[in-house]
Design a protein around this motif. Structure first.
Motif, PDB file in Angstrom:
ATOM      1  N   ALA A   1       0.784  -1.163  -0.142  1.00 16.23           N
ATOM      2  CA  ALA A   1       0.248   0.012  -0.075  1.00 16.23           C
ATOM      3  C   ALA A   1       0.834   1.393   0.091  1.00 16.23           C
ATOM      4  N   LEU A   2       2.183   1.245   0.548  1.00 12.46           N
ATOM      5  CA  LEU A   2       3.070   2.336   0.382  1.00 12.46           C
ATOM      6  C   LEU A   2       3.002   3.062  -1.096  1.00 12.46           C
TER       7      LEU A   2
ATOM      8  N   ALA B   1       4.124  -1.362 -10.050  1.00 10.22           N
ATOM      9  CA  ALA B   1       4.230  -2.702  -9.291  1.00 10.22           C
ATOM     10  C   ALA B   1       5.419  -2.999  -8.746  1.00 10.22           C
ATOM     11  N   ALA B   2       6.690  -2.655  -9.621  1.00 12.61           N
ATOM     12  CA  ALA B   2       8.120  -3.202  -9.000  1.00 12.61           C
ATOM     13  C   ALA B   2       8.464  -2.103  -8.005  1.00 12.61           C
ATOM     14  N   ASN B   3       8.046  -0.858  -8.012  1.00 10.76           N
ATOM     15  CA  ASN B   3       8.282  -0.037  -6.849  1.00 10.76           C
ATOM     16  C   ASN B   3       7.629  -0.336  -5.791  1.00 10.76           C
ATOM     17  N   ALA B   4       6.657  -0.937  -5.649  1.00 10.93           N
ATOM     18  CA  ALA B   4       5.512  -1.148  -4.551  1.00 10.93           C
ATOM     19  C   ALA B   4       6.323  -2.514  -3.800  1.00 10.93           C
TER      20      ALA B   4
ATOM     21  N   ILE C   1      11.200  -2.982   2.222  1.00 11.86           N
ATOM     22  CA  ILE C   1      12.091  -2.096   3.241  1.00 11.86           C
ATOM     23  C   ILE C   1      11.044  -1.942   4.481  1.00 11.86           C
ATOM     24  N   LEU C   2       9.706  -2.041   4.377  1.00 18.30           N
ATOM     25  CA  LEU C   2       8.848  -1.946   5.368  1.00 18.30           C
ATOM     26  C   LEU C   2       8.843  -3.129   6.126  1.00 18.30           C
TER      27      LEU C   2
ATOM     28  N   ILE D   1      -0.257   3.198   7.328  1.00 16.90           N
ATOM     29  CA  ILE D   1       0.096   2.009   6.461  1.00 16.90           C
ATOM     30  C   ILE D   1       1.140   0.976   7.509  1.00 16.90           C
ATOM     31  N   CYS D   2       2.326   1.837   7.951  1.00 14.41           N
ATOM     32  CA  CYS D   2       3.161   1.061   8.792  1.00 14.41           C
ATOM     33  C   CYS D   2       2.629   0.443   9.984  1.00 14.41           C
ATOM     34  N   ALA D   3       2.064   1.073  10.572  1.00 18.43           N
ATOM     35  CA  ALA D   3       1.211   0.439  11.709  1.00 18.43           C
ATOM     36  C   ALA D   3       0.365  -0.680  11.529  1.00 18.43           C
TER      37      ALA D   3
END
Length: 528
Positions: A140-141, A167-170, A176-177, A332-334
């Motif tokens: 979702a980031l 899509a690749a960047n997602a 990373i997250l 999103i992180c939480a």
């Protein structure tokens, strides 16, 4: 006719602090388990576990465009319908949370309501489904970060999640997250609770600000929600439009997943399950309505591709819009953290019963941290591997999202189904007068409404599972070049069930079976 709960139900008031914790631990021992996780969570932290999992800012921003592209403005009405269905499921779960305050809720409940084998498959589906949900949440980031700053588009130039570069960047941002959330999940549950609490508070404040600003900048009336899109007519369009609500309104039972870390869980978990779902339902519905009323245009195509990020930055300006989008990033992180935590507790619960490969390692809880670190790492690594599918094709994002949600709905039905059978046999009813929660009050019960609520909840869950898994080419393979994406959900479910059968067969051949698990206290027969 009434049915009593299993042994271990606290017969009267209990204290708080060390004495209350000791009583909670004694109850857990009644189910055959030692207190290994740290029991520190209060009511707000329990609420945060469910609210963070649902995370309306994460999922509404992620899937608004999907619902609108097929259902048009009328897809808004699928939200209250799905919310009503999930409230019925939550009501059944609240009864179970009061009687079985154990980590691995879906697995534990299904096992005790049916058979160890049936419960194992429910737990297996839920573990796999939640691992996929972790990956979907991390993706979702991409719906937010590039809209804040183009520098977050690390791969290619098109930030749309449906494009190859998007899509690749997602997948890259999601990886990373996942590294960060896995680290938090192996530290200490005080860190986990603080992060979740901050995230939930920021999300609630953010939702309030976003809804207020959108409604004060609205250009049309709520009557616009009576219009539908062009795909498949009104019914077909709205069935697909309901995916948005179906994706969002799950995970409310996470408060029950954290029962072994919650003070007074019999009292707290049923109530925070409801409060997390109802609060999320109201917030999400207002976000949808605000987005539809304040969108600069309903016909230029951007609302169907960019969703709410487009509305915020276009309507409120880049400055305010990007500040609010930063709050969405925090949500999103939480959410990813909370979902990974829930999946970890499910995996830990099954491993503790020696029902998973590498159970000894996955069930290990270091005394220093009180966190099942190996299970957390396993969930993080498996979710990261799933993200790699996004490098193959943009359609993988939707396929992953739909698959995990269908698996969750099916696992829910594997709880409400056996529960309904027990009700029909007269083996489940109101708790007896001697059955109290930690404060000395009666356990949560649906009373005379239990049977109809349970029946409708099961029917709703099965219908939604079919709706999500139905192989619609227009949804899952719009380009027509990847038939396996069209059938991805069905194929994935079949493969996972086959893999589960293989795991159980191999373990049985090696001398492991359901009899290896600790004794399961059975439901008492109803008393007259």
């Amino acid at each position: 006719m009434t049915a009593t709960a299993p042994s271990g139900v606290r017969p009267g008031p209990a204290g708080t602090g060390p004495e209350g914790d000791a009583a909670d631990s004694a109850e857990l021992a009644g189910f055959g388990y030692q207190q290994e996780l740290r029991r520190r969570m209060g009511r707000y932290a329990s609420f945060a576990a469910g609210f963070s999992f649902i995370s309306v800012l994460t999922t509404v921003f992620q899937f608004f465009a999907l619902g609108y592209s097929f259902g048009g403005p009328a897809f808004f009405w699928t939200w209250p319908v799905v919310l009503a269905g999930q409230l019925l499921v939550a009501a059944c779960f609240a009864e179970l949370a009061a009687r079985y305050p154990i980590a691995g809720a879906i697995y534990q409940w299904s096992t005790r309501l049916s058979t160890p084998a049936f419960g194992w498959y429910a737990g297996w589906l839920m573990v796999i489904g939640r691992i996929v949900v972790v990956g979907a949440a991390a993706l979702a980031l991409q719906a937010v970060l590039p809209a804040i700053w183009s520098g977050f588009q690390l791969v290619g130039g098109d930030p749309s999640p449906t494009s190859a570069s998007g899509a690749a960047n997602a997948a890259l941002l999601g990886l990373i997250l996942l590294v960060v959330t896995t680290l938090v999940n192996v530290l200490d549950n005080r860190v986990l609770t603080v992060v979740n609490t901050i995230g939930v508070t920021a999300e609630i404040v953010g939702v309030g600000l976003i809804v207020t600003l959108l409604l004060t900048h609205s250009d049309r009336t709520p009557g616009i929600t009576l219009h539908t899109g062009e795909a498949g007519g009104a019914i077909g369009a709205l069935l697909i439009g309901s995916f948005t609500a179906a994706y969002v309104l799950i995970g409310f039972e996470s408060a029950s997943e954290m029962s072994e870390e919650t003070v007074n869980p019999r009292r707290t978990a049923p109530r925070t399950t409801f409060s997390a779902l109802t609060t999320s339902g109201v917030c999400g519905g207002l976000l949808l309505l605000g987005g539809l009323l304040a969108a600069p245009s309903l016909t230029d195509g951007r609302l169907a591709t960019e969703g709410l990020s487009y509305v915020l930055t276009s309507t409120l300006g880049d400055g305010v819009g990007k500040v609010l989008l930063a709050d969405v990033v925090l949500a999103i992180c939480a959410a990813t953290l909370a979902i990974q935590t829930s999946a970890t507790r499910m995996l830990y619960s099954m491993a503790r019963d020696r029902q998973m490969p590498c159970s000894a390692m996955l069930a290990k809880v270091p005394r220093r941290t009180g966190m099942p670190a190996a299970a957390a790492v396993a969930v993080g690594v498996l979710a990261a591997l799933l993200l790699l599918l996004n490098f193959l094709s943009p359609e993988a994002l939707l396929a992953i999202g739909t698959t995990c949600i269908a698996m969750v709905y099916l696992a829910y039905a594997m709880v409400t189904g056996p529960m309904l059978v027990r009700r029909l046999r007269g083996q489940w009813g109101e708790p007896g007068p001697d059955e109290k929660d930690e404060t000395g009050r009666p356990l949560f019960s649906l009373g005379r409404w239990g049977l109809p609520v349970n029946a409708v909840a099961l029917a709703y869950g099965l219908l939604m599972t079919v709706n999500l898994a139905w192989p619609r080419q227009a949804v899952y393979d719009p380009s027509g070049g990847h038939w396996y994406f069209q059938w991805f959900t069905v194929l994935f479910l079949l493969v996972m069930m086959g893999l589960g059968f293989l795991v159980r067969t191999v373990r049985a051949q090696r001398g492991h079976s359901a009899s290896d698990r600790p004794p399961v206290p059975a439901l008492r027969e109803p008393t007259q």
